[in-house]
Design an enzyme around this catalytic site. Structure first.
Site, PDB file in Angstrom:
ATOM      1  N   GLU A  60     -10.173   5.545   6.680  1.00 51.51           N
ATOM      2  CA  GLU A  60      -8.745   5.850   6.706  1.00 51.51           C
ATOM      3  C   GLU A  60      -8.331   7.136   5.982  1.00 51.51           C
ATOM      4  O   GLU A  60      -7.429   7.837   6.457  1.00 51.51           O
ATOM      5  CB  GLU A  60      -7.943   4.679   6.105  1.00 51.51           C
TER       6      GLU A  60
ATOM      7  N   ARG B 256       0.840  -1.206   0.000  1.00 50.45           N
ATOM      8  CA  ARG B 256       0.000   0.000   0.000  1.00 50.45           C
ATOM      9  C   ARG B 256       0.878   1.260   0.000  1.00 50.45           C
ATOM     10  O   ARG B 256       0.521   2.275  -0.590  1.00 50.45           O
ATOM     11  CB  ARG B 256      -0.991  -0.002   1.166  1.00 50.45           C
TER      12      ARG B 256
END
Ligand code: MTE
Ligand code: HPA
Ligand code: MOS
Length: 778
Positions: A724, A317
Site C-alpha cells: 500500500e 487509519r
C-alpha cells in the site's frame, strides 16, 4: 547455522507472470468448464436508493425457459441466517428494505446466464419508496451515522491554536475510487456428498468467506471449504465484499444440489460493490512565520455508504495518518463515519491513510503559501526527528529515514535545478505552465485491529524431496506467492523448482486473517520460515547421522546438505532428496506447521494511545507536470521515487508494486471520478464513463529506486511491506498540479492559496486556473 540466501533478494518475475500474459493462469470463473452442469446466477436489483420491499412476484420469472430457482430469504435453510455482515450484522443477503440503488433483492438461477438474466428481468418487485440520503452534507444534517466519534488528542490544541502567531481554516472534499480489479467478483460452489460445500471464491479473506457461508447455511465451519485460487486484482475490494457473492453461490448449490456460479459483469460489480470512502475534512491550523505547524484541529467525515463494513478501522487509519511525516505537537483529530444510501464503502489500498494524508498535505501547502515559502521547505521544516512520537504515542522509529530519503531524492531528481528551470519556462510561456512537487510518505504497518496480526503455514515435504507450501495469504497479483516460494526455498536450501506453492484453502491453514494491510508477506513469510526451520532441524539430525557430522555444522543450500566449511558437492555432502528419503525410512515427520504473531502491538481506543504499528515504511516522490491553460489538460512529465522496502525479498516484485501503487494513486487523485445521479444511481458504471489511468497517463520518465541499507531487523528476511505505501507517493502529482495552477496567477499577484478539487481532473484544474486568473485575465 548460517544460510546463504540464494533465492531471497533475487529479482525474479512473478511466479505466474507467464500464465498471466498467456492466459494459462486460471481464475475462479475459469474453473466453470470443469462443472458443465453448473447454474448461473443473476441479481434482481433495486431501482431505488432507499425503499421498503413490499412484495416480490417471481411467477413470470419461474415461467422463463431455463430458470431453475429464485433465491430469496425463504431459501435460507432452518438454522441459517439471511445475514452476510462481516463486522456488524447489518447486511441482509436478501433485504426487505433496500438501502442503495442497484442493491440485489433476490437472485435468479438459470441453466444459462441468458436464462438467469431474462428471469431476473421478469421478477416484479413492489417498493414503497423511502427518503434517501445521498450526500455527506445530508447525512450530517440528518445525523445519519455509522459510528461514534473517534478521537485522538495530543498536547493542548485549543490553547496552542489561540496562541499561534498565524492561523488558517478550511475544508476539503476528497472523492472515492472504484477498485476496477480486472477480474470482477466471482464464486463457484459445489455441494459434496458428505453434506458440505466447497466454494471457490475470488476472496482476499477465505476464512471469513468460509465463516459467512457457514452462517448463511447454518453449518459448522468444518462443513465449508473455501479456496482462493488467485485473484485478478483485489486492492481491498475483496477483503469483505467477496462474501455475499460466495454466499449466493453456496446457497444456490444447497437449494438446487447443483454447482452454482456467480460472476458479476462490470456494470453490476460497479453498482453493487463498495468503493474507497469519500472523505470530507475541516480544519483549523496554527503556525509561525516560518511555517512551523504549532496546532491543528481536524474533523474528518467519511461516506460509509449503507452498512458498516470496514468503515471504522478505515477511519482510524485516516486518524493515524493525519500527521504523515510531520510533527504536530498539539493536535485534535475527530473522525465520524456517515451513513448514506450508497454502496457500502470498503477497504481500498491505503485503507483511509491516503485520505488523511491528502488533508495534511493540503494544509501544509496552504501554510507554505501563507508564509511565502516554497512548499518543500515547509514540509522538511516540519519533519519528525529521531525520538519524536506520533499523536497516538508511538515512537517514530527510524525517523531519520524521512530526511535521508528526502535529501537523497532532492539530489538525484535535481529538484532545485529543475524548479529553476520550471520557473524560467513558466515566465516565458503563458498558455502552458509546469509544476514540480516533492512529497513524503510514512505508512504504518500492521492491522490496526491488533488480533488480526497472526498467520499460519503448512509445509509438506514428499518422500522424493519435492515441497508443497501452503500458507494463509492470498495471491492477488502482488507477488506474495513468489516471495513465499523464495523464503521456503532458502528455508530448506532447495531450488525454486523444488517448491510448489498451493492455492489458498481453509482446509490447509485455518482461522487466517485477510491478506491485507500490506502485511501478507510479513506475516505469512514469518510463518513459512518457522515451518521450514522446524523441518530443516529434523532433516539436519538425519543428515548428521548420514555424514557423521554434528547437525549444527550442516548447511542446506542448492538442494544439497553439507558442512558449512565445505562445498555443496564435496566429499562429505548429501543431496536434499537423499536426506529426505532417509528421513522417511527413519520415520521422521516431513511436514510442519508454522505460526507467527506480531509482537508488542496494541491500541487503546478510549485513551487514543498505543503502538498500533509494528514499524513504518517511508518514501518520497517528485512529480513534474505540464498543464494546458486553455483546457486544464495535463501531462505527467516525470516521476522520481525513492522508497523504503527494507531489504527487498524480491526487488522486481517490489518495483512493480511501487510503480503500480503510484499509478493507482495517480488515478484516484487525477482522473477517476465517481458520479451518482439524483436518484442515487451510479452514473459511471464502466470504463467508458469512469476514466482509469492508462498508458497515456504514465509518466514519460519514471525513475524508481529502492532505499539502500534499509534492513528491518524485526521483519522476515529484513524486509518491509510494500503493497500500500507507494499509493500515497502520488500525492506529489496533485501538489505538482497545484504548483502549475498557481503559475497561472496574474503577475504580481502570487496566490495565497490555490483551491483545487480532489480528484484534480482536467476540468477541476481548469476551474482552479479560472478562479486564479479572475480579474487579471485579459
Ligand atoms: N497488487 C496487485 N497487483 N493487486 C492487488 O490487488 N492489492 C494491494 C497491494 N498490491 C493489490 C496489490 C493491497 S490493497 C494490499 S493490502 C496488498 O497488496 C496486499 O498484499 P500483501 O499484504 O501481500 O502486500
Ligand atoms: N488494514 C486492512 N484491513 C484491515 C485493517 C487494516 O488496518 N484493520 C482491519 N482490517
Ligand atoms: Mo488492502 S486495502 O489492506 O486489502
Amino acid at each position: 547455522m548460517s544460510e546463504r540466501s540464494t533465492q531471497v533478494g533475487r529479482a525474479l518475475a512473478h511466479e505466474s507472470a507467464h500464465g498471466h500474459v498467456t492466459g494459462e493462469a486460471r481464475y475462479t470463473d475459469d474453473l466453470l468448464p470443469r462443472t458443465p452442469e453448473a447454474l448461473h446466477a443473476w441479481p434482481v436489483q433495486s431501482v431505488h436508493a432507499h425503499a421498503r420491499v413490499v412484495s416480490v412476484d417471481t411467477e413470470a420469472a419461474q415461467a422463463v425457459v431455463g430458470v431453475v430457482a429464485v433465491l430469496s430469504a425463504a431459501s435460507v435453510p432452518p438454522g441459517g441466517q439471511n445475514q452476510v455482515g462481516a463486522v456488524r450484522l447489518d447486511e441482509p443477503l436478501f433485504p426487505d428494505e433496500v438501502s442503495h440503488h442497484g442493491q440485489p433483492v433476490v437472485w435468479v438461477l438459470g441453466e444459462t446466464l441468458e436464462a438467469a438474466r431474462e428471469g431476473a428481468a421478469a421478477v416484479v418487485v413492489d417498493y414503497e419508496v423511502l427518503p434517501a440520503i445521498l450526500t455527506m452534507a445530508e447525512a450530517l444534517a440528518a445525523k445519519s451515522t455509522l459510528s461514534e466519534a473517534m478521537i485522538i488528542v495530543s498536547g493542548e490544541p485549543e490553547a496552542a491554536l489561540a496562541n499561534a502567531p498565524r492561523r488558517l481554516e478550511g475544508e476539503l472534499e476528497i472523492g472515492g475510487q472504484e477498485h476496477f480489479y480486472l477480474e470482477t467478483q466471482a464464486a463457484l460452489a459445489t455441494w459434496d456428498e458428505a453434506g458440505g460445500v466447497f466454494v471457490h471464491s475470488s476472496t482476499q479473506h477465505p476464512s471469513e468467506t468460509q465463516h459467512i457461508v457457514a452462517r448463511v447455511l447454518g453449518l459448522p465451519a468444518h462443513a465449508v471449504t473455501c479456496q482462493s485460487l488467485r485473484m485478478g486484482g483485489a486492492f481491498g475490494g475483496k477483503e469483505v465484499q467477496a462474501n455475499p457473492i460466495a454466499a449466493v453461490a453456496a446457497l444456490g448449490a444447497k437449494v438446487t444440489g447443483r454447482p452454482v456460479r456467480v460472476r458479476l459483469d462490470r456494470q453490476r460489480d460497479m453498482q453493487i460493490t463498495g468503493k474507497r470512502h469519500p472523505f470530507w475534512g475541516r480544519y483549523r491550523v496554527g503556525f509561525d512565520d516560518e511555517g512551523r505547524l504549532l496546532a491543528l484541529d481536524v474533523a474528518l467525515y467519511s461516506d460509509g455508504g449503507w452498512s458498516m463494513d470496514l468503515s471504522k478501522p478505515i477511519m482510524y487509519r485516516a486518524l493515524f495518518h493525519i500527521d504523515n511525516c510531520y510533527r504536530l505537537p498539539n493536535l485534535r483529530v475527530v473522525g465520524r463515519v456517515l451513513r448514506t444510501n450508497k454502496t457500502s464503502q470498503t477497504a481500498f489500498r491505503g485503507f483511509g491513510g491516503p485520505q488523511g494524508m491528502v488533508v495534511i498535505e493540503e494544509i501544509v501547502d496552504r501554510v507554505a503559501r501563507a508564509v511565502g515559502r516554497p512548499a518543500h521547505e515547509v514540509r522538511a521544516l516540519n519533519f519528525y526527528r529521531p525520538g519524536d512520537c506520533t499523536h497516538y504515542g508511538q515512537e517514530v522509529r527510524d525517523a531519520d529515514r524521512i530526511a535521508r530519503i528526502w535529501d537523497a531524492l532532492m539530489t538525484s531528481a535535481q529538484v532545485e535545478a529543475r524548479r529553476a528551470e520550471v520557473d524560467r519556462a513558466n515566465a516565458t510561456c503563458t498558455h502552458e505552465k509546469r509544476g514540480l512537487a516533492i512529497t513524503p510518505v510514512k505508512f504504518g504497518i500492521s492491522f490496526t485491529t491488533s488480533f488480526l496480526n497472526q498467520a499460519g503455514a503448512l509445509v509438506l515435504i514428499y518422500a522424493d524431496g519435492s515441497v508443497q507450501v501452503n500458507h494463509g495469504g492470498t495471491e492477488m497479483g502482488q507477488g506474495l506467492h513468489t516471495k513465499m516460494m523464495q523464503i521456503a526455498a532458502d528455508g530448506l536450501g532447495v531450488p525454486l523448482s523444488s517448491v510448489r506453492l498451493m492455492p489458498t484453502r481453509t482446509d490447509k491453514v485455518p482461522n487466517t486473517s485477510a491478506t491485507a494491510a500490506s502485511s501478507g508477506s510479513d506475516l505469512n513469510g514469518a510463518a513459512v520460515e518457522i515451518a521450514c526451520t522446524q523441518l530443516r532441524e529434523r532433516l539436519a539430525a538425519v543428515a548428521g547421522r548420514m555424514l557423521d557430522l554434528p547437525p549444527a555444522d550442516l548447511r542446506f543450500a542448492q538442494g544439497r546438505v553439507f558442512p558449512f566449511w565445505g562445498e555443496p558437492t564435496g566429499e562429505r555432502s548429501q543431496g536434499f532428496a537423499e536426506v529426505v528419503a532417509r528421513a522417511y525410512l527413519e520415520r521422521v515427520q516431513l511436514f510442519a506447521a508454522g505460526y507467527y504473531r506480531t509482537p508488542e502491538i496494541h491500541y487503546d481506543e478510549q485513551l487514543g494511545r498505543g503502538k498500533p504499528f509494528h514499524y513504518y515504511c517511508y518514501g518520497a516522490a517528485v512529480t513534474e507536470v505540464a498543464v494546458d491553460g486553455f483546457t486544464g489538460q495535463y501531462e505527467i512529465v516525470r516521476v522520481d521515487v525513492l522508497h523504503d522496502v527494507g531489504r527487498s525479498i524480491s526487488p522486481l516484485i517490489d518495483r512493480g508494486q511501487i510503480e503500480g501503487g503510484y499509478i493507482q494513486g495517480l488515478g484516484w487523485l487525477t482522473c477517476e471520478e465517481l458520479v451518482w445521479n439524483e436518484q442515487g444511481a451510479l452514473a459511471t458504471r464502466g470504463a467508458s464513463t469512469y476514466k482509469l489511468p492508462s498508458l497515456g497517463e504514465c509518466p514519460e520518465v519514471f525513475n524508481v529506486e529502492l532505499l539502500a541499507m534499509a534492513d528491518e531487523p524485526k521483519v522476515v528476511k529484513g524486509s518491509k511491506a510494500v503493497g500500500e505505501p507507494p499509493f500515497m507517493l502520488a500525492i506529489s502529482a496533485r501538489e505538482a498540479l497545484r504548483e502549475a495552477v498557481a503559475a497561472f496567477a496574474p503577475e504580481g499577484a502570487p496566490a495565497s492559496s490555490v483551491a483545487l478539487d480532489c480528484p484534480s481532473t482536467p476540468e477541476a484544474v481548469y476551474w482552479a486556473i479560472e478562479a486564479l486568473r479572475g480579474d487579471g485575465r485579459s
